[in-house]
Scaffold this active site. Sequence first.
Site, PDB file in Angstrom:
ATOM      1  N   SER A   1      76.132 -16.195  47.363  1.00 44.87           N
ATOM      2  CA  SER A   1      77.521 -15.821  46.780  1.00 44.87           C
ATOM      3  C   SER A   1      77.797 -16.995  45.879  1.00 44.87           C
ATOM      4  CB  SER A   1      78.426 -16.285  48.384  1.00 44.87           C
ATOM      5  OG  SER A   1      79.915 -16.206  47.809  1.00 44.87           O
TER       6      SER A   1
ATOM      7  N   TYR B   1      80.596 -21.820  55.304  1.00 45.08           N
ATOM      8  CA  TYR B   1      80.024 -20.665  54.620  1.00 45.08           C
ATOM      9  C   TYR B   1      79.532 -21.317  52.998  1.00 45.08           C
ATOM     10  CZ  TYR B   1      80.151 -16.216  52.416  1.00 45.08           C
ATOM     11  OH  TYR B   1      79.815 -14.841  51.545  1.00 45.08           O
TER      12      TYR B   1
END
Length: 292
Positions: free
Chosen positions: A139, A152
């Site tokens: 990401s 995350y």
Amino acid sequence: MKGKTAFITGGASGIGRALGEALAVRGATVILADRQIELAREVAAAICSNGGRAEARELDVRDASAFVALANDVAARHGGIDYFFNNAGIGVGGEMADYDRDAWDEVLDVNVRGVAYGIQAVYPIMRRQRRGHIINTASVAGLLPAPGLGSYAASKHAVVGLSKALRIEAAAFGVRVSALCPGVIRTPILTGGVFGRHVGRQLVEEQLRETMERMRPMEAAEFAVEVLEDVERDEPYIVVPRWWRAIWLVDRLFPRLGLWAFGRVHAKTLAAIDAHGVEASGREAPAPGVHA
Ligand SMILES: NC(=O)c1ccc[n+]([C@@H]2O[C@H](COP(=O)([O-])OP(=O)(O)OC[C@H]3O[C@@H](n4cnc5c(N)ncnc54)[C@H](O)[C@@H]3O)[C@@H](O)[C@H]2O)c1
């Protein structure tokens, strides 16, 4: 990509689904592996009814033995694996002060252990073939500061890190490795996804949607087309939408500026939560990791 075999985890929804559809249009056979097997079957059926080749397989990426068994089966039945999109992932949002151990474990089990298990399962096959391309979905949160998404961000930095190491190691065996770093893509994960959740106070749903819209989400189908171009070019870091590359460059050149800018955004979010936030709804936590 015609005649190639692509194995995609998290293939039932969002990015995995869009990649599967785009690969099938280019003539690849796609294996959509997912915990959501019914949804994966629907997606595979739709691909087949459009003239593509696809199959759905049930997989929880936290189950290392099941991963190995599925990868071996796919390779045996399709004469190898050409592309492995190690893509399944979840998000748990919230400030780290509000995390409990589960909030860490849920994310690390899927996003880090699941990716590592995928490599354990598929990389030996590709080494034997002396060909193949592993695309690990990280990401931009694996490249940039991501306040309010600590676990995350940690998991996605881990995926970038392991991808860099593996790219160098795997080159000796003719195997390619890329870290896929999506910006904001319009998929169910943006509002928690099926297995994600939020801890502590959060924006009300309407505000959350508005915040996401301000980040100009890209449609998953458009995203997949650009990603496959970069896969064909063997880009080590696939950052799409491409304008996120400029932000990444500025953050690398001026790290304090990056921290300041993301700090400003976070302060605004906190102010909005103070004004209108709600306690997170306590969506049921996913089953604990399997660690087989
Ligand atoms: N959408 C974005 O803006 C964005 C941005 C950056 C990175 N990502 C990453 O892209 C990947 C795909 O996410 P998405 O946006 O398509 O979200 P999504 O929720 O639409 O898809 C995730 C898929 O993973 C599956 N999955 C979750 N846990 C699993 C498990 N334990 N075993 C097997 N399958 C499992 C889900 O069932 C779902 O089909 C994730 O790794 C995510 O972190 C997404």
